[in-house]
Scaffold this motif. Structure first.
Motif, PDB file in Angstrom:
ATOM      1  N   THR A 104      35.985-107.733 -15.514  1.00  9.77           N
ATOM      2  CA  THR A 104      34.932-107.824 -14.495  1.00  9.77           C
ATOM      3  C   THR A 104      34.388-106.446 -14.143  1.00  9.77           C
ATOM      4  O   THR A 104      33.168-106.262 -13.997  1.00  9.77           O
ATOM      5  CB  THR A 104      35.467-108.511 -13.222  1.00  9.77           C
ATOM      6  N   MET A 108      30.459-105.289 -14.667  1.00 13.55           N
ATOM      7  CA  MET A 108      29.618-104.845 -13.559  1.00 13.55           C
ATOM      8  C   MET A 108      29.202-103.382 -13.691  1.00 13.55           C
ATOM      9  O   MET A 108      28.332-102.910 -12.961  1.00 13.55           O
ATOM     10  CB  MET A 108      30.358-105.078 -12.241  1.00 13.55           C
ATOM     11  N   PHE A 182      27.772-111.731 -11.496  1.00 13.43           N
ATOM     12  CA  PHE A 182      28.451-112.778 -10.718  1.00 13.43           C
ATOM     13  C   PHE A 182      27.768-114.129 -10.920  1.00 13.43           C
ATOM     14  O   PHE A 182      28.423-115.154 -11.124  1.00 13.43           O
ATOM     15  CB  PHE A 182      28.477-112.424  -9.231  1.00 13.43           C
ATOM     16  N   ALA A 237      36.235-115.402  -8.131  1.00  9.13           N
ATOM     17  CA  ALA A 237      35.469-114.266  -8.641  1.00  9.13           C
ATOM     18  C   ALA A 237      34.571-113.645  -7.569  1.00  9.13           C
ATOM     19  O   ALA A 237      34.147-112.491  -7.700  1.00  9.13           O
ATOM     20  CB  ALA A 237      34.603-114.715  -9.825  1.00  9.13           C
ATOM     21  N   MET A 241      33.233-109.629  -7.193  1.00  6.32           N
ATOM     22  CA  MET A 241      31.909-109.410  -7.769  1.00  6.32           C
ATOM     23  C   MET A 241      30.820-109.283  -6.706  1.00  6.32           C
ATOM     24  O   MET A 241      29.682-108.940  -7.020  1.00  6.32           O
ATOM     25  CB  MET A 241      31.567-110.546  -8.737  1.00  6.32           C
ATOM     26  N   VAL A 272      37.549-103.996  -7.912  1.00  2.00           N
ATOM     27  CA  VAL A 272      37.656-105.402  -8.315  1.00  2.00           C
ATOM     28  C   VAL A 272      39.124-105.843  -8.281  1.00  2.00           C
ATOM     29  O   VAL A 272      39.449-106.932  -7.797  1.00  2.00           O
ATOM     30  CB  VAL A 272      37.051-105.619  -9.722  1.00  2.00           C
TER      31      VAL A 272
END
Length: 322
Positions: A104, A108, A182, A237, A241, A272
């Motif tokens: 993640t 990002m 996301f 998530a 996110m 994260v």
């Protein structure tokens, strides 16, 4: 000399009351503990033997109640609840935090070019496919062909959705653009989870009475189970996110990241990871692992079968998967 441990402790159920959110949260903080992935095969085998022996009424000499519960949670973290097969390491819930924080965080950080989006979304959906297969409900075997078809359809659909959403970032502000990963993950979960668990939707998952007696397989139960997992995963998530984009948008204007731009990815991954340490168990705890539904909501033919053979049963129970 210490008294031998009683064999009446119910280790088929979690240690804490699963009818409350707090009880489920305690259970999942233990199950998703990232330290569990560091356990050796010998430690897992030892926990497996303690639990299987205890179920047969055999108590290991000197075993305490705390040691029994510790063995149960080691067992639960590594072995599938229906098949009791050892689960794939990266598919276990204890691997969720370290794996998801890395994937993640990179999604990002590297979201501005199509090749980067394609690569990290493919990595993410491949990982999700492994997790969804590993934590499926039921004990029916799945063929290599079925698994391959599910993987290709799930990852293709999810990656295509992500690329479509990424194309929209050219027309929005940079801050909004940071939220596209996301939105892509949320949409992809709605595709990946049902496709990787499509066999359950086609053939049903095992349902039991409150005592664990198997009553049949239900596609209605599978629909409820998969819907609950989709909701849990999207919310899982969300903090990781949704919060870091605001912080990173602020930090990247500061002199530190302008001087050391390579620190952006490690900082993003760390943020994260911090969110996931709490979000993973708390979102797993939204719904009981041992889910239930009224017999009246099952398929008509299954209702008739249950009422004919077990007239007193009003609710059925099933493992919803994770």
């Amino acid at each position: 000399m210490a008294a031998e441990l009683s064999t009446s402790i119910n280790i088929k159920e979690p240690r804490w009351d699963q009818s409350t959110f707090v009880g489920r949260a305690k259970h999942f903080f233990t199950v998703t503990d990232p330290r569990n992935i560091l356990l050796t095969n010998e430690q897992l085998s030892h926990a497996h033997s303690i639990i299987t022996d205890y179920r047969k009424g055999i108590v290991s000499p000197g075993l305490t109640e705390d040691e029994l519960w510790r063995a149960k949670y080691v067992f639960d973290s590594a072995f599938h609840p229906d098949t009791e097969e050892k689960m794939i390491l990266i598919g276990r819930m204890s691997a969720q935090v370290p794996m998801n924080m890395t994937i993640t965080g990179c999604m990002m950080t590297f979201y501005k070019t199509t090749p980067a989006v394609l690569f990290w979304q493919w990595i993410n959906q491949s990982f999700n496919a492994i997790v969804n297969y590993t934590n499926r409900s039921g004990d029916a075997p799945i063929t290599v062909s079925q698994l391959g078809t599910a993987y290709v359809s799930a990852t293709t659909g999810a990656v295509a959705t992500a690329l479509g959403l990424n194309a929209l970032t050219k027309h929005v502000s940079p801050l909004i653009g940071r939220f596209v990963p996301f939105a892509a993950v949320a949409a992809a979960n709605c595709i990946n989870i049902p496709l990787m668990r499509q066999r359950e939707l086609q053939h049903g998952i095992p349902i039991t009475d409150e005592n664990g007696n198997r009553l049949g397989e239900s596609t209605k139960a599978a629909q409820q189970a998969i819907s609950q997992v989709v909701v849990s995963r999207i919310l899982m998530a969300s903090p990781g996110m949704a919060i870091p984009p605001f912080l990173m948008n602020h930090l990247e204007k500061k002199a530190f990241l302008k001087r050391f731009p390579w620190m952006s990815a490690p900082i993003q991954v760390s943020l994260v990871g911090f969110c996931l340490v709490f979000a993973t168990p708390l979102c797993c705890a939204l719904f009981p692992q041992k889910s239930s539904m009224s017999v009246s909501r099952l398929e008509p033919e299954l209702q008739e079968k249950i009422w004919a053979s077990h007239p007193g049963v009003e609710r059925v129970y099933f493992n919803k998967g994770l």
